[in-house]
Design a protein around this motif. Structure first.
Motif, PDB file in Angstrom:
ATOM      1  N   ASN A 150      -4.936 -23.193  -2.641  1.00  0.00           N
ATOM      2  CA  ASN A 150      -4.072 -22.111  -3.257  1.00  0.00           C
ATOM      3  C   ASN A 150      -3.250 -20.655  -2.746  1.00  0.00           C
ATOM      4  N   PHE A 151      -3.625 -19.849  -1.544  1.00  0.00           N
ATOM      5  CA  PHE A 151      -3.293 -19.241  -1.457  1.00  0.00           C
ATOM      6  C   PHE A 151      -2.381 -18.905  -0.124  1.00  0.00           C
ATOM      7  N   ASP A 152      -1.299 -18.311  -0.299  1.00  0.00           N
ATOM      8  CA  ASP A 152      -0.094 -18.212   0.093  1.00  0.00           C
ATOM      9  C   ASP A 152       0.154 -16.812   0.562  1.00  0.00           C
ATOM     10  N   PRO A 153       0.009 -16.453   1.894  1.00  0.00           N
ATOM     11  CA  PRO A 153       0.054 -15.509   1.719  1.00  0.00           C
ATOM     12  C   PRO A 153       1.625 -14.267   2.748  1.00  0.00           C
ATOM     13  N   ALA A 154       2.058 -15.123   2.268  1.00  0.00           N
ATOM     14  CA  ALA A 154       3.721 -15.334   1.820  1.00  0.00           C
ATOM     15  C   ALA A 154       3.881 -14.420   0.358  1.00  0.00           C
ATOM     16  N   SER A 155       3.021 -14.629  -0.544  1.00  0.00           N
ATOM     17  CA  SER A 155       3.538 -14.465  -1.293  1.00  0.00           C
ATOM     18  C   SER A 155       2.640 -13.183  -1.874  1.00  0.00           C
ATOM     19  N   LYS A 156       0.693 -13.859  -2.065  1.00  0.00           N
ATOM     20  CA  LYS A 156       0.228 -12.979  -2.655  1.00  0.00           C
ATOM     21  C   LYS A 156      -0.709 -12.264  -1.263  1.00  0.00           C
ATOM     22  N   ARG A 157      -0.402 -11.772  -0.245  1.00  0.00           N
ATOM     23  CA  ARG A 157      -1.172 -10.934   0.461  1.00  0.00           C
ATOM     24  C   ARG A 157      -0.630  -9.544   0.080  1.00  0.00           C
ATOM     25  N   ILE A 158      -0.918  -8.527  -0.352  1.00  0.00           N
ATOM     26  CA  ILE A 158      -1.182  -7.166  -0.493  1.00  0.00           C
ATOM     27  C   ILE A 158      -1.531  -6.901   0.656  1.00  0.00           C
ATOM     28  N   THR A 159      -0.899  -5.715   1.435  1.00  0.00           N
ATOM     29  CA  THR A 159      -1.618  -4.267   1.755  1.00  0.00           C
ATOM     30  C   THR A 159      -2.372  -3.483   1.407  1.00  0.00           C
ATOM     31  N   LEU A 160      -2.497  -2.970   2.780  1.00  0.00           N
ATOM     32  CA  LEU A 160      -3.889  -1.619   2.031  1.00  0.00           C
ATOM     33  C   LEU A 160      -2.280  -0.432   1.430  1.00  0.00           C
ATOM     34  N   THR A 161      -1.034  -0.586   2.521  1.00  0.00           N
ATOM     35  CA  THR A 161      -0.117   0.371   1.705  1.00  0.00           C
ATOM     36  C   THR A 161      -0.173   0.444  -0.136  1.00  0.00           C
ATOM     37  N   GLU A 162      -0.012  -0.622  -0.009  1.00  0.00           N
ATOM     38  CA  GLU A 162       0.571  -1.360  -1.408  1.00  0.00           C
ATOM     39  C   GLU A 162      -0.696  -0.447  -2.312  1.00  0.00           C
ATOM     40  N   VAL A 163      -1.662  -1.161  -1.728  1.00  0.00           N
ATOM     41  CA  VAL A 163      -2.899  -1.485  -2.912  1.00  0.00           C
ATOM     42  C   VAL A 163      -2.866   0.866  -2.824  1.00  0.00           C
ATOM     43  N   ARG A 164      -2.874   1.066  -2.197  1.00  0.00           N
ATOM     44  CA  ARG A 164      -2.701   3.189  -2.144  1.00  0.00           C
ATOM     45  C   ARG A 164      -1.822   2.953  -3.368  1.00  0.00           C
ATOM     46  N   ARG A 165      -0.482   2.913  -2.935  1.00  0.00           N
ATOM     47  CA  ARG A 165       0.844   2.897  -4.058  1.00  0.00           C
ATOM     48  C   ARG A 165       0.259   2.123  -5.349  1.00  0.00           C
ATOM     49  N   LYS A 166      -0.256   1.584  -5.521  1.00  0.00           N
ATOM     50  CA  LYS A 166      -0.699   1.055  -6.869  1.00  0.00           C
ATOM     51  C   LYS A 166      -1.216   1.639  -7.391  1.00  0.00           C
ATOM     52  N   ILE A 167      -3.111   2.445  -6.562  1.00  0.00           N
ATOM     53  CA  ILE A 167      -3.648   3.324  -7.234  1.00  0.00           C
ATOM     54  C   ILE A 167      -3.127   4.814  -7.613  1.00  0.00           C
ATOM     55  N   LEU A 168      -1.753   5.075  -7.221  1.00  0.00           N
ATOM     56  CA  LEU A 168      -1.525   6.097  -7.113  1.00  0.00           C
ATOM     57  C   LEU A 168      -1.027   5.962  -8.102  1.00  0.00           C
ATOM     58  N   GLU A 169       0.208   4.461  -8.633  1.00  0.00           N
ATOM     59  CA  GLU A 169       0.635   4.610  -9.567  1.00  0.00           C
ATOM     60  C   GLU A 169      -0.053   4.288 -10.978  1.00  0.00           C
ATOM     61  N   GLN A 170      -1.167   3.921 -10.879  1.00  0.00           N
ATOM     62  CA  GLN A 170      -1.941   2.708 -12.031  1.00  0.00           C
ATOM     63  C   GLN A 170      -2.890   3.959 -12.697  1.00  0.00           C
ATOM     64  N   PHE A 171      -3.291   5.205 -12.064  1.00  0.00           N
ATOM     65  CA  PHE A 171      -4.748   5.424 -11.675  1.00  0.00           C
ATOM     66  C   PHE A 171      -3.624   7.595 -11.479  1.00  0.00           C
TER      67      PHE A 171
END
Length: 180
Positions: free
Chosen positions: A153-174
């Motif tokens: 049930n892993f759909d890369p089109a909707s559930k994949r997160i990129t490293l750029t998005e991870v970095r952005r979320k770290i800055l937003e959440q922490f």
């Protein structure tokens, strides 16, 4: 295998014992004993933490491998629903018990978070906050889910997160971190 690594690398900086789940191998401690005799600077155990949680004597034995030993602990979420989706069951109690034992023994630990967009990427700040409150935790690794292994049930089109998005979320959440 370890002999080959040492022969090729001479004095490897890091060797990670992984698997499946390596701690269930009947000769696991013999393997660690042997690895610690080799000129390996840093030995890491990649684990789901179940044996560490359930067997305090095993956890105590792991403490004997320090210095130069670290637990690389699967720690995807603080929420049951995300763990059930990622791992097939709620492992909250197991993870908490493993962390309790690792804290008690001060075994160097890195929390390893497998991220999926919309599942646990909104918990990055919570996980970092949790990590800094743990005596044993020296780092957190965020690994976006890759299309490999058991992925139902892993759909890369909707559930994949990129490293750029991870970095952005770290800055937003922490916000302790700055973008530079």
């Amino acid at each position: 295998m370890l002999d080959t690594i040492v022969e090729n690398e001479k004095e490897p900086d890091v060797v990670q014992i992984s698997g499946g789940e390596p701690t269930i191998h009947p000769q696991f401690l013999d393997i660690l004993d042997y690895a610690k005799q080799l000129p390996i600077k840093h030995l890491m155990l990649n684990t789901n933490g179940v044996r560490i949680a359930k067997d305090v004597e095993f956890a105590k034995r792991l403490a004997d491998y320090a210095p130069g030993f670290e637990v690389y602990l699967q720690f995807d979420s603080l929420r049951a629903s995300a763990l059930e989706q990622l791992r097939g069951e709620d492992l909250t109690h197991i993870r908490n018990q493993a962390i309790d034992h690792l804290n008690e023994l001060n075994i160097s630990t890195t929390l390893v978070v497998t991220l999926q967009k919309g599942l646990n990427d909104g918990q990055i700040g919570e996980l970092l906050d949790y990590a800094i409150g743990q005596r044993c935790v020296r780092g957190v690794t965020f690994q976006p889910t890759q299309i490999a292994g058991r992925l139902e049930n892993f759909d890369p089109a909707s559930k994949r997160i990129t490293l750029t998005e991870v970095r952005r979320k770290i800055l937003e959440q922490f916000p302790i971190f700055e973008s530079d």
